[in-house]
Design a protein around this motif. Structure first.
Motif, PDB file in Angstrom:
ATOM      1  N   LEU A   1       0.797  -1.227   0.000  1.00 57.56           N
ATOM      2  CA  LEU A   1       0.000   0.000   0.000  1.00 57.56           C
ATOM      3  C   LEU A   1       0.833   1.282   0.000  1.00 57.56           C
ATOM      4  N   THR A   2       2.120   1.174   0.333  1.00 60.00           N
ATOM      5  CA  THR A   2       2.947   2.371   0.431  1.00 60.00           C
ATOM      6  C   THR A   2       4.210   2.230  -0.403  1.00 60.00           C
ATOM      7  N   TYR A   3       4.462   3.217  -1.257  1.00 61.72           N
ATOM      8  CA  TYR A   3       5.665   3.276  -2.083  1.00 61.72           C
ATOM      9  C   TYR A   3       6.440   4.519  -1.667  1.00 61.72           C
ATOM     10  N   THR A   4       7.701   4.338  -1.316  1.00 59.49           N
ATOM     11  CA  THR A   4       8.544   5.475  -0.942  1.00 59.49           C
ATOM     12  C   THR A   4       9.615   5.671  -2.007  1.00 59.49           C
ATOM     13  N   PHE A   5       9.551   6.802  -2.702  1.00 62.97           N
ATOM     14  CA  PHE A   5      10.453   7.078  -3.818  1.00 62.97           C
ATOM     15  C   PHE A   5      11.553   8.045  -3.393  1.00 62.97           C
ATOM     16  N   LYS A   6      12.820   7.653  -3.632  1.00 67.05           N
ATOM     17  CA  LYS A   6      13.958   8.545  -3.504  1.00 67.05           C
ATOM     18  C   LYS A   6      14.254   9.082  -4.903  1.00 67.05           C
ATOM     19  N   LEU A   7      14.214  10.392  -5.078  1.00 66.35           N
ATOM     20  CA  LEU A   7      14.259  10.984  -6.411  1.00 66.35           C
ATOM     21  C   LEU A   7      15.658  11.443  -6.801  1.00 66.35           C
ATOM     22  N   ARG A   8      15.896  11.395  -8.097  1.00 64.97           N
ATOM     23  CA  ARG A   8      17.164  11.835  -8.671  1.00 64.97           C
ATOM     24  C   ARG A   8      17.339  13.333  -8.429  1.00 64.97           C
ATOM     25  N   GLN A   9      18.545  13.731  -8.098  1.00 66.19           N
ATOM     26  CA  GLN A   9      18.829  15.134  -7.846  1.00 66.19           C
ATOM     27  C   GLN A   9      19.490  15.781  -9.062  1.00 66.19           C
ATOM     28  N   GLY A  10      19.357  17.094  -9.180  1.00 71.49           N
ATOM     29  CA  GLY A  10      19.995  17.826 -10.269  1.00 71.49           C
ATOM     30  C   GLY A  10      19.171  17.937 -11.526  1.00 71.49           C
ATOM     31  N   VAL A  11      17.948  17.404 -11.527  1.00 74.73           N
ATOM     32  CA  VAL A  11      17.081  17.446 -12.711  1.00 74.73           C
ATOM     33  C   VAL A  11      16.310  18.763 -12.745  1.00 74.73           C
ATOM     34  N   LYS A  12      16.237  19.367 -13.931  1.00 76.05           N
ATOM     35  CA  LYS A  12      15.496  20.612 -14.112  1.00 76.05           C
ATOM     36  C   LYS A  12      14.496  20.473 -15.260  1.00 76.05           C
ATOM     37  N   PHE A  13      13.345  21.078 -15.092  1.00 84.30           N
ATOM     38  CA  PHE A  13      12.388  21.153 -16.193  1.00 84.30           C
ATOM     39  C   PHE A  13      12.813  22.279 -17.144  1.00 84.30           C
ATOM     40  N   HIS A  14      12.243  22.281 -18.335  1.00 81.61           N
ATOM     41  CA  HIS A  14      12.639  23.256 -19.362  1.00 81.61           C
ATOM     42  C   HIS A  14      12.385  24.691 -18.943  1.00 81.61           C
TER      43      HIS A  14
ATOM     44  N   ASN B   1      17.626  19.749 -25.858  1.00 87.85           N
ATOM     45  CA  ASN B   1      17.797  20.366 -24.544  1.00 87.85           C
ATOM     46  C   ASN B   1      19.288  20.320 -24.201  1.00 87.85           C
ATOM     47  N   PRO B   2      20.003  21.457 -24.228  1.00 89.04           N
ATOM     48  CA  PRO B   2      21.461  21.430 -24.040  1.00 89.04           C
ATOM     49  C   PRO B   2      21.885  21.075 -22.619  1.00 89.04           C
ATOM     50  N   ASP B   3      20.962  21.152 -21.674  1.00 88.68           N
ATOM     51  CA  ASP B   3      21.304  20.897 -20.262  1.00 88.68           C
ATOM     52  C   ASP B   3      20.996  19.468 -19.829  1.00 88.68           C
ATOM     53  N   TYR B   4      20.492  18.660 -20.739  1.00 94.50           N
ATOM     54  CA  TYR B   4      20.020  17.324 -20.358  1.00 94.50           C
ATOM     55  C   TYR B   4      21.179  16.410 -19.969  1.00 94.50           C
ATOM     56  N   ASN B   5      21.042  15.787 -18.794  1.00 96.52           N
ATOM     57  CA  ASN B   5      22.083  14.867 -18.336  1.00 96.52           C
ATOM     58  C   ASN B   5      21.512  13.841 -17.368  1.00 96.52           C
ATOM     59  N   TRP B   6      20.291  13.380 -17.653  1.00 94.85           N
ATOM     60  CA  TRP B   6      19.642  12.433 -16.738  1.00 94.85           C
ATOM     61  C   TRP B   6      18.825  11.403 -17.528  1.00 94.85           C
ATOM     62  N   GLY B   7      19.449  10.839 -18.542  1.00 99.98           N
ATOM     63  CA  GLY B   7      18.791   9.812 -19.338  1.00 99.98           C
ATOM     64  C   GLY B   7      18.512   8.562 -18.521  1.00 99.98           C
ATOM     65  N   PRO B   8      17.713   7.638 -19.059  1.00 96.17           N
ATOM     66  CA  PRO B   8      17.367   6.414 -18.338  1.00 96.17           C
ATOM     67  C   PRO B   8      18.567   5.492 -18.157  1.00 96.17           C
ATOM     68  N   ALA B   9      18.423   4.542 -17.263  1.00 96.23           N
ATOM     69  CA  ALA B   9      19.526   3.651 -16.910  1.00 96.23           C
ATOM     70  C   ALA B   9      20.032   2.847 -18.103  1.00 96.23           C
ATOM     71  N   SER B  10      19.167   2.553 -19.067  1.00 88.36           N
ATOM     72  CA  SER B  10      19.560   1.715 -20.197  1.00 88.36           C
ATOM     73  C   SER B  10      20.085   2.507 -21.389  1.00 88.36           C
ATOM     74  N   ALA B  11      20.202   3.828 -21.255  1.00 91.44           N
ATOM     75  CA  ALA B  11      20.682   4.647 -22.371  1.00 91.44           C
ATOM     76  C   ALA B  11      22.122   4.300 -22.729  1.00 91.44           C
ATOM     77  N   LYS B  12      22.469   4.531 -23.990  1.00 90.98           N
ATOM     78  CA  LYS B  12      23.820   4.231 -24.471  1.00 90.98           C
ATOM     79  C   LYS B  12      24.810   5.358 -24.189  1.00 90.98           C
ATOM     80  N   HIS B  13      24.325   6.526 -23.827  1.00 89.81           N
ATOM     81  CA  HIS B  13      25.230   7.633 -23.573  1.00 89.81           C
ATOM     82  C   HIS B  13      24.671   8.532 -22.472  1.00 89.81           C
ATOM     83  N   THR B  14      25.434   9.482 -22.046  1.00 85.17           N
ATOM     84  CA  THR B  14      24.980  10.473 -21.080  1.00 85.17           C
ATOM     85  C   THR B  14      25.058  11.851 -21.726  1.00 85.17           C
ATOM     86  N   GLY B  15      24.467  12.839 -21.081  1.00 84.79           N
ATOM     87  CA  GLY B  15      24.496  14.183 -21.629  1.00 84.79           C
ATOM     88  C   GLY B  15      23.360  14.435 -22.592  1.00 84.79           C
TER      89      GLY B  15
END
Length: 545
Positions: free
Chosen positions: A98-111, A217-231
Motif C-alpha cells: 500500500l505504500t511506495y517510498t520514492f527517492k528521487l534523482r537530484q539535479g534534474v530541471k524542467f525546461h 535540450n542542451p542541459d540534459y544529463n539524466w537519461g534512463p539507466a539503459s541509455a547508451k550515452h549520457t548528456g
C-alpha cells in the motif's frame, strides 16, 4: 489510436519482440564510428494525431512518440521486464503493497527552470487524477493512488487505497511522463498545446494537422539507466510529420523526404527489407490484441454457445495473412505474445471449425433457417449489429467483411452499420451494439482487468472499457487477486488462469497481435523503442551523414 464504437484510442507497452534489418536487435545500428552530433531527423507518423500533447491528457497511439521527447518518466521499464531507475533513484514498497517510498534523482530541471523534487512528483500525481485534466489513461492507470506525503525535498511517500501490482510498470509509460509543476500550478490550460517537461528535447511548435517540432535540450544529463550515452541528445532537431495515407508515408521515406516512418504499411515491408539503403525495426505491442468485442449483455451474444460458434466459424489465420501480406501474427488469446504474463501454454487453443460452429448453434436452439439461410428461433432471426465509424480503418473493414461472410455461412447475419458520429457515441455509452472493435496496449496483463472486469462496464456514473460488458464472478476474482498479488510467480499464475477462463467465455474474437513496424534510412543510427510502450525513442539516435 483509432476510435471506434466504445473504444478509446489504442495504447501500448511491454516486453518487445524486435526484428532488425541491417541493425541491432535494440534498434538501428551497424555504425563503426563514434556517434555524431547535429542534424534534424524527420519521422513520418501515421496521422493518428493527438488532440492534446499533455501526456496525462493523451490516449492516441501517436501520443508517446510526440510527448516522450519532452517528458521523462519516473522509472524505466527495460526490455526484459525489469524496472530500473530514471527520475526515481530508488524505491521501497511496504509489505502490504500500500505504500511506495520514492527517492528521487537530484539535479534534474524542467525546461522552464522548475526543480524536480518530491513536491513536483506529488503535483504530477494530482494532475493525473484531477477531473479537469480529462485524463483518458493516466487517471485510470493510477486509480488506486490515494495520496502522497513529502518526507523531504527528494523523498515522496505514496499511499494506495489497495495493493496494485502493476503500479511501477505503468509509471514507466509515456502517458505518465512528468511535466513542470510550475506549468501545472500556474498555466494548466497551456499544457495541451505546449507541455513543458524535463526531457532531452524541448517542444518548439505544434502545427496541427501537419507536424510537431523540437530542439535539443542542451542541459540534459539524466537519461534512463539503459541509455547508451549520457548528456544531451545527439540530434539537434526533431520533426514529427503527420502523414495519414500509407502511400504518402512510404513514398516520403523512399524519396528521402522522411528519415524514418512509423507504422510502415504491411504491403511495403518486403520492399523495405529488400532495400539495402533502408533498415527495419518492429515490435509487437503488448496488451490486448486487435479484436472484435461481443456484447455479452444482450442477445444473441449473451449465449456463450453463440459466441463460441462465431469464433469457430472465422478463419482468422487466412484473414490476417491476407490483409497483412503475411506480416501480422495471429492472436492466440486475449493478451498479445509480448505481454508479461502471456499464457504461452494456451497457444493453439482456438481452432477454425465451421462444423463445430454449426453444432453449437443447433445446441443453442437456432435450428431452423429462413429462405436466406439465416437461422431462426422462436420466429426471430439470428442477427447481430456492428456499428462502425465512417473512417473505420481499411484493414479492419476487410476483417469485418470477411467475418460477416463467415458468419453468414453458419446462419448468423452480421449487419454492418455506419451511423453518424454522435449516434455512434451515444450507442457506445448505452451498450446499443452487438460487436465493436479495437485494441488496448499496455505493458502488463492487467489489461485483462481493464477490458473484462465487471467493475469496468460503463454506467451512468462511469465510462468503463469493458465494452464486451462481460460479468463473470470467477474471472473478476482472478483479476482482483492478480492486481493485489505481491509475488511475481503467483501473479503470473493468476493471469494464466484468467486467460484460460476467457477462452471459455469468448467475449471477443481476437485477430492479431498489433505490430509497430518502423522503416528508416540507413543513415539513422541507434533508433530504438521505449520498451514500456513501443514507440520510437530518439535520445540515443544520431545521423551518420
Amino acid at each position: 489510436m483509432t476510435k471506434t464504437l466504445a473504444i478509446l484510442p489504442v495504447i501500448l507497452t511491454g516486453l518487445l519482440l524486435l526484428a532488425g534489418c541491417g541493425g541491432t536487435a535494440a534498434g538501428s545500428g551497424g555504425a563503426t564510428g563514434a556517434p555524431k552530433r547535429g542534424g534534424t531527423l524527420v519521422l513520418g507518423e501515421n496521422g493518428q494525431e493527438p488532440t492534446c500533447l499533455d501526456p496525462h491528457g493523451n490516449s492516441s497511439s501517436d501520443g508517446p512518440v510526440t510527448t516522450v521527447p519532452v517528458s521523462d518518466s519516473l522509472v524505466w521499464f527495460d526490455a526484459d521486464g525489469t524496472i530500473k531507475p530514471w527520475l526515481a533513484d530508488s524505491w521501497q514498497v511496504s509489505d502490504d503493497g500500500l505504500t511506495y517510498t520514492f527517492k528521487l534523482r537530484q539535479g534534474v530541471k524542467f525546461h522552464d527552470g522548475a526543480a524536480w523534487n518530491a513536491e513536483a512528483l506529488k503535483v504530477n500525481f494530482e494532475h493525473m487524477k484531477d477531473p479537469a485534466t480529462k485524463s483518458p489513461l493516466a487517471a485510470a492507470y493510477i486509480a488506486p493512488y490515494k495520496d502522497a506525503k513529502v518526507i523531504d525535498e527528494h523523498t515522496l511517500e505514496v499511499r494506495l487505497s489497495s495493493p496494485y501490482s502493476p503500479f511501477l510498470d505503468i509509471l514507466a509509460q509515456g502517458y505518465l511522463g512528468m511535466i513542470s509543476p510550475k506549468q501545472i500550478k500556474e498555466s494548466p490550460q497551456s499544457i495541451c498545446e505546449h507541455p513543458i517537461g524535463s526531457g532531452p528535447f524541448v517542444l518548439d511548435k505544434w502545427t496541427k494537422g501537419q507536424s510537431v517540432t523540437y530542439h535539443r535540450n542542451p542541459d540534459y544529463n539524466w537519461g534512463p539507466a539503459s541509455a547508451k550515452h549520457t548528456g544531451p541528445a545527439y540530434l539537434e532537431r526533431l520533426e514529427i510529420r503527420f502523414l495519414t495515407e500509407d502511400a504518402t508515408r512510404y513514398n516520403a521515406l523512399a524519396a528521402g523526404e522522411a528519415d524514418a516512418i512509423d507504422f510502415t504499411p504491411p504491403q511495403n515491408v518486403s520492399d523495405v527489407k529488400a532495400n539495402p539503403d533502408l533498415g527495419f525495426l518492429t515490435a509487437i505491442r503488448p496488451g490486448h490484441p486487435m479484436a472484435f468485442w461481443l456484447n455479452t449483455s444482450r442477445a444473441p451474444f449473451d449465449d456463450v454457445k453463440v459466441r463460441r460458434a462465431l469464433l469457430a466459424a472465422v478463419d482468422r489465420d487466412s484473414i490476417i495473412k491476407g490483409i497483412s501480406f503475411g506480416e501480422y501474427q495471429v492472436a492466440q488469446g486475449f493478451v498479445t505474445s509480448s505481454t508479461p504474463g502471456y499464457a504461452k501454454g494456451l497457444a493453439g487453443t482456438i481452432a477454425h471449425d465451421p462444423a463445430a460452429a454449426d453444432k453449437l448453434l443447433d445446441e443453442a436452439g437456432w435450428t431452423a433457417r429462413d429462405k436466406d439461410g439465416i437461422r431462426l428461433k422462436d420466429g426471430r432471426r439470428l442477427t447481430a449489429y456492428f456499428p462502425i465509424a465512417a473512417n473505420f480503418p481499411a484493414q479492419r473493414m476487410q476483417i469485418a467483411v470477411q467475418t460477416q461472410a463467415a458468419a453468414r455461412k453458419i446462419g448468423l447475419d452480421i449487419q454492418l452499420q455506419t451511423p453518424p458520429e454522435q449516434e455512434l457515441s451515444d450507442r457506445s455509452i448505452k451498450g446499443d451494439y452487438d460487436l465493436t472493435s479495437g485494441l488496448w496496449a499496455t505493458n502488463t496483463a492487467d489489461v485483462l482487468w481493464i477490458q473484462y472486469s465487471s467493475k469496468n462496464i460503463t454506467t451512468d456514473e462511469r465510462r468503463g472499457q469493458n465494452v464486451a460488458r462481460l460479468s463473470d464472478g470467477k474471472l473478476d476474482d482472478l483479476l482482483e487477486k492478480a492486481r493485489r498479488s505481491t509475488g511475481q510467480a503467483e501473479r503470473t499464475e493468476l493471469y494464466n488462469q484468467a486467460q484460460a477462463r476467457l477462452l471459455e467465455l469468448v467475449p471477443a474474437i481476437p485477430f492479431y497481435d498489433d505490430p509497430r513496424p518502423v522503416a528508416y534510412q540507413k543513415k539513422v543510427r541507434d533508433l530504438s523503442f521505449t520498451p514500456a510502450y513501443p514507440s520510437p525513442y530518439f535520445y540515443d539516435t544520431w545521423l551518420d551523414e
